[in-house]
Motif scaffolding. Structure first.
Motif, PDB file in Angstrom:
ATOM      1  N   ASP A 197      29.162  28.458 -62.933  1.00  0.00           N
ATOM      2  CA  ASP A 197      30.568  28.112 -63.188  1.00  0.00           C
ATOM      3  C   ASP A 197      30.831  28.409 -64.662  1.00  0.00           C
ATOM      4  O   ASP A 197      31.194  27.537 -65.436  1.00  0.00           O
ATOM      5  N   PHE A 198      30.620  29.676 -65.056  1.00  0.00           N
ATOM      6  CA  PHE A 198      30.522  30.037 -66.460  1.00  0.00           C
ATOM      7  C   PHE A 198      31.875  30.123 -67.172  1.00  0.00           C
ATOM      8  O   PHE A 198      32.894  30.465 -66.581  1.00  0.00           O
ATOM      9  N   ILE A 199      31.816  29.845 -68.479  1.00  0.00           N
ATOM     10  CA  ILE A 199      32.865  30.247 -69.410  1.00  0.00           C
ATOM     11  C   ILE A 199      32.494  31.648 -69.888  1.00  0.00           C
ATOM     12  O   ILE A 199      31.362  31.890 -70.308  1.00  0.00           O
ATOM     13  N   GLN A 200      33.436  32.570 -69.808  1.00  0.00           N
ATOM     14  CA  GLN A 200      33.199  33.921 -70.355  1.00  0.00           C
ATOM     15  C   GLN A 200      33.886  34.024 -71.712  1.00  0.00           C
ATOM     16  O   GLN A 200      35.012  33.561 -71.886  1.00  0.00           O
ATOM     17  N   PHE A 231      28.345  34.604 -71.581  1.00  0.00           N
ATOM     18  CA  PHE A 231      28.590  33.509 -70.662  1.00  0.00           C
ATOM     19  C   PHE A 231      27.961  32.218 -71.185  1.00  0.00           C
ATOM     20  O   PHE A 231      26.871  32.224 -71.760  1.00  0.00           O
ATOM     21  N   ALA A 232      28.682  31.125 -70.978  1.00  0.00           N
ATOM     22  CA  ALA A 232      28.217  29.808 -71.415  1.00  0.00           C
ATOM     23  C   ALA A 232      28.388  28.804 -70.286  1.00  0.00           C
ATOM     24  O   ALA A 232      29.348  28.893 -69.501  1.00  0.00           O
ATOM     25  N   ALA A 239      23.847  33.646 -71.365  1.00  0.00           N
ATOM     26  CA  ALA A 239      23.577  35.011 -70.905  1.00  0.00           C
ATOM     27  C   ALA A 239      24.618  35.972 -71.458  1.00  0.00           C
ATOM     28  O   ALA A 239      25.698  35.581 -71.881  1.00  0.00           O
ATOM     29  N   ILE A 240      24.254  37.238 -71.430  1.00  0.00           N
ATOM     30  CA  ILE A 240      25.176  38.306 -71.826  1.00  0.00           C
ATOM     31  C   ILE A 240      25.147  39.397 -70.773  1.00  0.00           C
ATOM     32  O   ILE A 240      24.181  39.529 -70.016  1.00  0.00           O
ATOM     33  N   ILE A 292      27.325  37.335 -78.576  1.00  0.00           N
ATOM     34  CA  ILE A 292      26.131  36.583 -78.203  1.00  0.00           C
ATOM     35  C   ILE A 292      25.017  37.590 -77.973  1.00  0.00           C
ATOM     36  O   ILE A 292      25.194  38.556 -77.228  1.00  0.00           O
ATOM     37  N   ASN A 293      23.886  37.379 -78.610  1.00  0.00           N
ATOM     38  CA  ASN A 293      22.763  38.311 -78.503  1.00  0.00           C
ATOM     39  C   ASN A 293      21.486  37.546 -78.177  1.00  0.00           C
ATOM     40  O   ASN A 293      21.483  36.325 -78.073  1.00  0.00           O
TER      41      ASN A 293
END
Length: 451
Positions: A199-202, A242-243, A229-230, A207-208
């Motif tokens: 249920d990610f925030i994009q 993604f968070a 993730a990226i 972000i690396n």
């Protein structure tokens, strides 16, 4: 190894490099017309001490390929030899409770770690212990013991809107703490096959590698997500990160603190996301939501009155656009919790149900994860909140050998009261040696020793 390129204004003269100097008056002013220039610096000075660098060391098993000519000599000709290989890793984490020293990070950052070292922004280095984690949602909770820690305030991620500003803080490539900024590009991202519960925030904030487990914050300095993730070639940033939303993180962490693990609640429905084809076939007047194809008998959904053919559109008043989004939201809510589920019936009428989520079939834990002498026992928190119930014992297991029986209630260890699995796990992590389990069996009390 990647090369860093630095660009400066230069002029090549007779084989030498002359750097063009800037006039002193070209320095940027701190204010224009007596108005201070906008800056994130004051907010970041308050928040960045709560973001830490995580260094891990450990070993994991790798399979060594065996040449075809030699495979006859091994037990299974299709497999190679298993070897242990040491590894090191870097990631980020966020202090969410300064008093108790709790740090949240990604589960994959500390997977198989035997040593976990935390480096604070002020340079202090501390050993951390793992309280618990959940690979399915990629969340883990660590704990350190130190004074003068700074925690981040947690925001309500359900209040986020696409276009809100977002700031990512972490330690990419081990360079040290780094801050990048952007906006919330999308909400409720799922179906990416990054995790089981998505249920990610994009965001387009850069972000690396190494940012995993770091903070995504709003302009008030509040945590809105944990970077995880990226999407990009070779692990590089292309503006799609993604968070995990802060509300999901908070639900999962609360379960880890209480139980030592995540105890997911189960709604008891199967289905798929609403599409235009489904909407047309089922004569629905909506084009988004979670279409319920099947309701499990005696499940939480069944008992509440949800039916096959319903379209779930909201959870606790927050819109759900896809079935994966529904799964992600429900998957972070603990068993026994009551949620409001909004559905649209085929007749177009909206109904709201109060649903008490039931325990997952995986709610009982294998006690070997707590202590080797508890291997063979299955434990769960007593519903009355006064101890841990032994729900099953395997024959000829270490747990059976020390005298544990099905139906026993563990309510203490070394004369210290224990209310739940989280407290038992924490005590066993903090102490070594011989332990005396205080057991309530029927109407009697006894002690069982483990070492």
């Amino acid at each position: 190894m990647k090369k860093l390129s630095f660009f400066i204004n230069t002029v090549l003269l007779s084989g030498t490099i002359a750097i063009a100097s800037l006039p002193a008056q070209a320095a940027l002013p701190r204010a224009v017309n007596d108005q201070a220039l906008p800056s994130l610096a004051p907010m970041l000075e308050q928040v960045t001490p709560s973001v830490v660098l995580i260094s891990v060391r450990g070993t994991h098993e790798v399979q060594q390929r065996v040449p075809e000519a030699f495979r006859f000599f091994f037990g299974n000709p299709r497999l190679g030899q298993q070897q242990e290989r040491q590894f090191r890793g870097l990631g980020s984490g966020v202090i969410i409770d300064a008093d108790k020293g709790y740090i949240v990070t990604n589960s994959h950052v500390i997977k198989d770690a035997e040593e976990i070292q935390i480096t604070l922004k002020d340079g202090r280095q501390l050993e951390a212990k793992k309280i618990g984690g959940d690979e399915a949602s990629d969340i883990a909770l660590l704990q350190i013991d130190s004074d003068d820690l700074v925690e981040v305030k947690i925001a309500d991620s359900d209040d986020l809107r696409v276009g809100d500003f977002a700031v990512a803080i972490g330690s990419p490539f081990g360079l040290g703490q780094t801050v990048t900024s952007g906006i919330v590009s999308a909400l409720g991202r799922s179906g990416l096959n990054i995790e089981n519960y998505e249920d990610f925030i994009q965001t387009d904030a850069a972000i690396n590698s190494g940012n995993s487990g770091g903070a995504l914050i709003n302009l008030r300095g509040e945590l809105i997500g944990i970077n995880t993730a990226i999407l990009g070639p070779n692990g590089g940033n292309v503006g799609i990160g993604f968070a995990i939303p802060s509300n999901m993180v908070k639900n999962l962490v609360n379960q880890i603190i209480e139980f030592g693990e995540v105890r997911r609640g189960v709604l008891g429905v199967a289905g798929r996301s609403v599409t235009s084809e489904i909407a047309k076939a089922m004569e629905l007047n909506i084009n988004q939501g979670a279409f319920v194809e099947q309701v499990t008998p005696d499940s939480a959904a069944d008992e509440a009155g949800i039916r096959a053919g319903d379209v779930i559109t909201k959870v606790n008043g927050k819109t759900v656009k896809t079935f994966n989004e529904l799964r992600g939201k429900i998957g972070s809510i603990g068993a026994g919790k009551t949620v409001k589920i909004t559905v649209i019936r085929k007749d177009g009428k909206e109904k709201v149900y109060k649903v008490t989520l039931k325990k997952s079939a995986a709610a009982k834990i294998e006690a070997a994860s707590l202590h080797r002498m508890l291997d063979g026992a299955k434990l769960e928190n007593n519903e009355q909140g006064n101890g841990i119930v032994v729900t099953d014992i395997a024959e000829n297991s270490p747990a059976a050998a020390i005298g544990l029986r099905k139906g026993d209630v563990i309510n203490g260890i070394n004369r210290q009261r224990i209310s739940n699995l989280g407290e038992l796990r924490s005590y066993l992590n903090d102490h070594k040696g011989v332990f005396a389990l205080n057991i309530r069996r029927n109407n009697s009390s006894l002690f069982l020793m483990i070492r």
